[in-house]
Design a protein around this motif. Structure first.
Motif, PDB file in Angstrom:
ATOM      1  N   PHE A 100      14.888 -36.398 -28.433  1.00 42.90           N
ATOM      2  CA  PHE A 100      13.647 -36.957 -28.983  1.00 42.90           C
ATOM      3  C   PHE A 100      13.278 -36.157 -30.227  1.00 42.90           C
ATOM      4  O   PHE A 100      13.020 -34.951 -30.158  1.00 42.90           O
ATOM      5  CB  PHE A 100      12.555 -36.871 -27.926  1.00 42.90           C
ATOM      6  N   THR A 101      13.260 -36.790 -31.379  1.00 43.86           N
ATOM      7  CA  THR A 101      13.057 -36.076 -32.645  1.00 43.86           C
ATOM      8  C   THR A 101      11.596 -36.071 -33.052  1.00 43.86           C
ATOM      9  O   THR A 101      10.862 -37.044 -32.843  1.00 43.86           O
ATOM     10  CB  THR A 101      13.895 -36.709 -33.767  1.00 43.86           C
ATOM     11  N   LEU A 102      11.193 -34.961 -33.672  1.00 42.64           N
ATOM     12  CA  LEU A 102       9.842 -34.798 -34.198  1.00 42.64           C
ATOM     13  C   LEU A 102       9.977 -34.415 -35.670  1.00 42.64           C
ATOM     14  O   LEU A 102      10.145 -33.235 -36.009  1.00 42.64           O
ATOM     15  CB  LEU A 102       9.092 -33.711 -33.424  1.00 42.64           C
ATOM     16  N   PRO A 103       9.924 -35.378 -36.566  1.00 42.03           N
ATOM     17  CA  PRO A 103      10.205 -35.105 -37.990  1.00 42.03           C
ATOM     18  C   PRO A 103       9.250 -34.125 -38.641  1.00 42.03           C
ATOM     19  O   PRO A 103       9.583 -33.497 -39.652  1.00 42.03           O
ATOM     20  CB  PRO A 103      10.114 -36.496 -38.634  1.00 42.03           C
ATOM     21  N   TRP A 104       8.062 -33.952 -38.077  1.00 41.31           N
ATOM     22  CA  TRP A 104       7.059 -33.073 -38.669  1.00 41.31           C
ATOM     23  C   TRP A 104       7.166 -31.626 -38.181  1.00 41.31           C
ATOM     24  O   TRP A 104       6.474 -30.743 -38.670  1.00 41.31           O
ATOM     25  CB  TRP A 104       5.650 -33.579 -38.318  1.00 41.31           C
ATOM     26  N   LYS A 105       8.053 -31.398 -37.226  1.00 41.73           N
ATOM     27  CA  LYS A 105       8.074 -30.102 -36.539  1.00 41.73           C
ATOM     28  C   LYS A 105       8.648 -28.997 -37.433  1.00 41.73           C
ATOM     29  O   LYS A 105       9.716 -29.129 -38.023  1.00 41.73           O
ATOM     30  CB  LYS A 105       8.893 -30.203 -35.251  1.00 41.73           C
ATOM     31  N   LEU A 106       7.932 -27.872 -37.489  1.00 43.12           N
ATOM     32  CA  LEU A 106       8.368 -26.695 -38.239  1.00 43.12           C
ATOM     33  C   LEU A 106       9.177 -25.766 -37.333  1.00 43.12           C
ATOM     34  O   LEU A 106       9.220 -25.934 -36.104  1.00 43.12           O
ATOM     35  CB  LEU A 106       7.151 -25.938 -38.777  1.00 43.12           C
ATOM     36  N   ASN A 107       9.834 -24.774 -37.929  1.00 42.19           N
ATOM     37  CA  ASN A 107      10.537 -23.772 -37.127  1.00 42.19           C
ATOM     38  C   ASN A 107       9.550 -23.040 -36.237  1.00 42.19           C
ATOM     39  O   ASN A 107       8.466 -22.642 -36.677  1.00 42.19           O
ATOM     40  CB  ASN A 107      11.247 -22.765 -38.036  1.00 42.19           C
ATOM     41  N   THR A 108       9.928 -22.837 -34.993  1.00 40.93           N
ATOM     42  CA  THR A 108       9.036 -22.182 -34.044  1.00 40.93           C
ATOM     43  C   THR A 108       9.856 -21.413 -33.026  1.00 40.93           C
ATOM     44  O   THR A 108      11.101 -21.457 -33.034  1.00 40.93           O
ATOM     45  CB  THR A 108       8.134 -23.234 -33.348  1.00 40.93           C
ATOM     46  N   LEU A 109       9.197 -20.693 -32.154  1.00 43.86           N
ATOM     47  CA  LEU A 109       9.845 -20.002 -31.042  1.00 43.86           C
ATOM     48  C   LEU A 109       9.777 -20.903 -29.812  1.00 43.86           C
ATOM     49  O   LEU A 109       9.042 -21.891 -29.789  1.00 43.86           O
ATOM     50  CB  LEU A 109       9.133 -18.675 -30.761  1.00 43.86           C
ATOM     51  N   PRO A 110      10.532 -20.592 -28.760  1.00 41.33           N
ATOM     52  CA  PRO A 110      10.467 -21.400 -27.541  1.00 41.33           C
ATOM     53  C   PRO A 110       9.044 -21.458 -26.992  1.00 41.33           C
ATOM     54  O   PRO A 110       8.350 -20.441 -26.912  1.00 41.33           O
ATOM     55  CB  PRO A 110      11.409 -20.671 -26.578  1.00 41.33           C
ATOM     56  N   ILE A 111       8.624 -22.653 -26.605  1.00 41.83           N
ATOM     57  CA  ILE A 111       7.270 -22.884 -26.115  1.00 41.83           C
ATOM     58  C   ILE A 111       7.253 -23.060 -24.602  1.00 41.83           C
ATOM     59  O   ILE A 111       6.278 -22.700 -23.941  1.00 41.83           O
ATOM     60  CB  ILE A 111       6.675 -24.122 -26.816  1.00 41.83           C
ATOM     61  N   PHE A 112       8.353 -23.581 -24.036  1.00 36.85           N
ATOM     62  CA  PHE A 112       8.411 -23.886 -22.609  1.00 36.85           C
ATOM     63  C   PHE A 112       9.549 -23.128 -21.938  1.00 36.85           C
ATOM     64  O   PHE A 112      10.466 -22.627 -22.597  1.00 36.85           O
ATOM     65  CB  PHE A 112       8.657 -25.383 -22.387  1.00 36.85           C
ATOM     66  N   THR A 113       9.491 -23.066 -20.614  1.00 33.40           N
ATOM     67  CA  THR A 113      10.614 -22.659 -19.783  1.00 33.40           C
ATOM     68  C   THR A 113      10.783 -23.734 -18.713  1.00 33.40           C
ATOM     69  O   THR A 113       9.989 -24.681 -18.632  1.00 33.40           O
ATOM     70  CB  THR A 113      10.373 -21.299 -19.107  1.00 33.40           C
ATOM     71  N   ASP A 114      11.785 -23.585 -17.873  1.00 40.15           N
ATOM     72  CA  ASP A 114      12.046 -24.604 -16.845  1.00 40.15           C
ATOM     73  C   ASP A 114      10.939 -24.701 -15.806  1.00 40.15           C
ATOM     74  O   ASP A 114      10.874 -25.687 -15.069  1.00 40.15           O
ATOM     75  CB  ASP A 114      13.386 -24.313 -16.149  1.00 40.15           C
ATOM     76  N   ILE A 115      10.078 -23.695 -15.724  1.00 44.29           N
ATOM     77  CA  ILE A 115       8.988 -23.765 -14.745  1.00 44.29           C
ATOM     78  C   ILE A 115       7.640 -24.044 -15.416  1.00 44.29           C
ATOM     79  O   ILE A 115       6.603 -23.986 -14.761  1.00 44.29           O
ATOM     80  CB  ILE A 115       8.900 -22.468 -13.911  1.00 44.29           C
ATOM     81  N   SER A 116       7.656 -24.381 -16.693  1.00 45.48           N
ATOM     82  CA  SER A 116       6.403 -24.692 -17.382  1.00 45.48           C
ATOM     83  C   SER A 116       5.834 -26.022 -16.900  1.00 45.48           C
ATOM     84  O   SER A 116       6.588 -26.949 -16.597  1.00 45.48           O
ATOM     85  CB  SER A 116       6.622 -24.743 -18.897  1.00 45.48           C
ATOM     86  N   PRO A 117       4.515 -26.153 -16.824  1.00 41.38           N
ATOM     87  CA  PRO A 117       3.905 -27.402 -16.369  1.00 41.38           C
ATOM     88  C   PRO A 117       4.071 -28.510 -17.412  1.00 41.38           C
ATOM     89  O   PRO A 117       3.671 -28.350 -18.561  1.00 41.38           O
ATOM     90  CB  PRO A 117       2.429 -27.033 -16.188  1.00 41.38           C
ATOM     91  N   LEU A 118       4.673 -29.626 -16.996  1.00 40.88           N
ATOM     92  CA  LEU A 118       4.901 -30.759 -17.886  1.00 40.88           C
ATOM     93  C   LEU A 118       4.207 -32.023 -17.397  1.00 40.88           C
ATOM     94  O   LEU A 118       4.383 -33.096 -17.986  1.00 40.88           O
ATOM     95  CB  LEU A 118       6.413 -31.021 -18.024  1.00 40.88           C
TER      96      LEU A 118
END
Length: 464
Positions: free
Chosen positions: A201-219
């Protein structure tokens, strides 16, 4: 002559703190009921005369009254009911309520209504050996005009910090919810969550960032594929990025670190995205200008901290983090009740404290190895003592600019002065602004920290 309180008295109060079992005590920082070994005594809280020697008698008396009031559950419940009722919509009644709040809770927990009053508060604290974290206390905004006004308030905070005595201000605090419309933050968070579920799933507006989620993050906030941002939303997102970049450049130019506050999990992905993308741009030459906030009461807190730090190392980006226990328990509980999912908050107080202490230890080890920086924001006596002793054992010198302890203004004064007396840099979180504007902050702090406020016995006894 006032007598020195024996260590056994302090241990008695620690045991009383340990008995707190309400859900709010996780955020408040009370310890579990099982006995724990006493922390090393690098931080001395026994000598109350030494702790409060820099505080006037009048302020001690006023603190005793205010802490006694907010420790009364009936008073807090009544105050919450009044402030959330239609009474505040009536002109005369509203004026009476605001004046009452101003001369009680506001004066105790806030630094003033104007930049001048906030500056005066910082100077007084500086004389007492403490520093200030300036927080222009706006909470949420729904439109671009409001965001622009709030940015001006944050910029004034940075300018104020440079007009005060050197090193008297440690950080300027900002909330992304104040410079980006709240609905847009929800949309961006939804899109980021869905991309984590589906990397194609692409987000054309997204800037470089660090990881935001892990496998146990609430989604669970995003259960179906969200629509892409509209052209207007993309334009508003660009404006929000520009506001934050303007603030970051101001902080870099004046050498004032900026800390981005955390919010609840429905918004936090977008806030981390803003924070980390800005850190990549502005954290340079071994110095962290932009700090993120990790809430240790979340189950994924430790993993997110480790993952973000590891990626930042690979990119050569120095990171700064503020460690807190968390302050959005009520909204998180309402969300999981609505969605029918497990809470993102740790299931026990033990787990929350263990997570906080492990994250603090991790960051202290990184500082000892020449990496990153941390603000250990805690009201918990045990966590404060453990971190101070860990810093000593790692050879982190007292006054190291990459280590700061912090407490909210008007709370945990004994711990603040104890850490100060042990030689560490200690800041107080200083919200300021007009009383009616700061009211949401006061209501949230009162609700989320009622466990801590009701167990502030040790401060009240030491002050007396």
């Amino acid at each position: 002559m006032a007598r020195r309180l024996p260590t056994t008295t302090l241990r008695l109060f620690s045991r009383r703190l340990n008995t707190a079992s309400s859900s709010s005590s996780i955020a408040a920082g009370s310890r579990p009921s099982k006995p724990e070994p006493a922390a090393p005594t690098i931080v001395d809280l026994d000598d109350h005369r030494k702790l409060f020697s820099s505080v006037s008698t009048w302020k001690l008396l006023r603190s005793t009254v205010n802490l006694g009031l907010v420790a009364n559950e009936m008073f807090v419940d009544f105050g919450m009911w009044v402030m959330n009722s239609r009474l505040v919509e009536t002109g005369l009644v509203r004026d009476v309520i605001l004046k009452t709040v101003k001369h009680t809770m506001f004066e105790h927990f806030c630094a003033g209504e104007t930049t001048e009053e906030a500056g005066k508060c910082v100077r007084k604290m500086h004389e007492a050996g403490l520093r200030g974290m300036l927080s222009y206390a706006v909470e949420q905004t729904s439109n671009n005009d409001g965001c622009d006004r709030n940015l001006e308030g944050f910029i004034r905070s940075v300018d104020l910090s440079k007009s005060l005595p050197p090193s008297s201000v440690s950080f300027v605090i900002a909330k992304i919810t104040a410079i980006c419309p709240i609905n847009l933050l929800r949309r961006v968070s939804d899109l980021l969550r869905w991309q984590y579920k589906d990397p194609s799933f692409t987000l054309p507006w997204k800037l470089n960032t660090l990881p935001i989620f892990t496998d146990i993050s609430p989604l669970y906030h995003t259960l179906r594929k969200p629509e892409p941002l509209t052209p207007q939303e993309e334009q508003d997102l660009e404006l929000a990025h520009k506001r934050l970049q303007d603030l970051c450049r101001k902080c870099v130019d004046l050498n004032v670190p900026l800390t981005i506050d955390a919010e609840d999990t429905s918004l936090q992905p977008a806030i981390d995205y803003f924070t980390y993308s800005s850190a990549i741009m502005y954290n340079k030459d071994g110095n962290a200008t932009v700090y993120g906030t990790i809430q240790a009461y979340l189950k994924d807190a430790k993993e997110r901290l480790f993952t973000a730090s590891k990626t930042a190392d690979k990119l050569g980006v120095p990171m700064g983090f503020k460690m807190v226990r968390g302050a959005y328990m009520s909204s998180e509980n309402r969300a999981v009740s609505r969605f029918g999912y497990d809470s993102p908050i740790h299931d026990s107080i033990d787990e929350t404290h263990s997570c906080y202490d492990e994250c603090a230890s991790f960051m202290l080890e990184r500082i000892a190895n020449g990496n990153d920086a941390v603000v250990l924001a805690t009201h918990n006596l045990q966590s404060g003592k453990l971190a101070a002793s860990k810093a000593r054992d790692l050879g982190i010198r007292k006054g190291n600019p990459k280590l700061e302890f912090a407490q909210l203004y008007g709370m945990s004064e004994a711990l603040s002065f104890g850490l100060r007396n042990a030689g560490f840099q200690v800041s107080k979180y200083l919200p300021y602004g007009p009383v009616d504007m700061v009211m949401p902050y006061l209501l949230r702090r009162t609700e989320e920290n009622r466990g801590l406020l009701s167990t502030s016995s040790i401060d009240r006894v030491l002050i007396r």
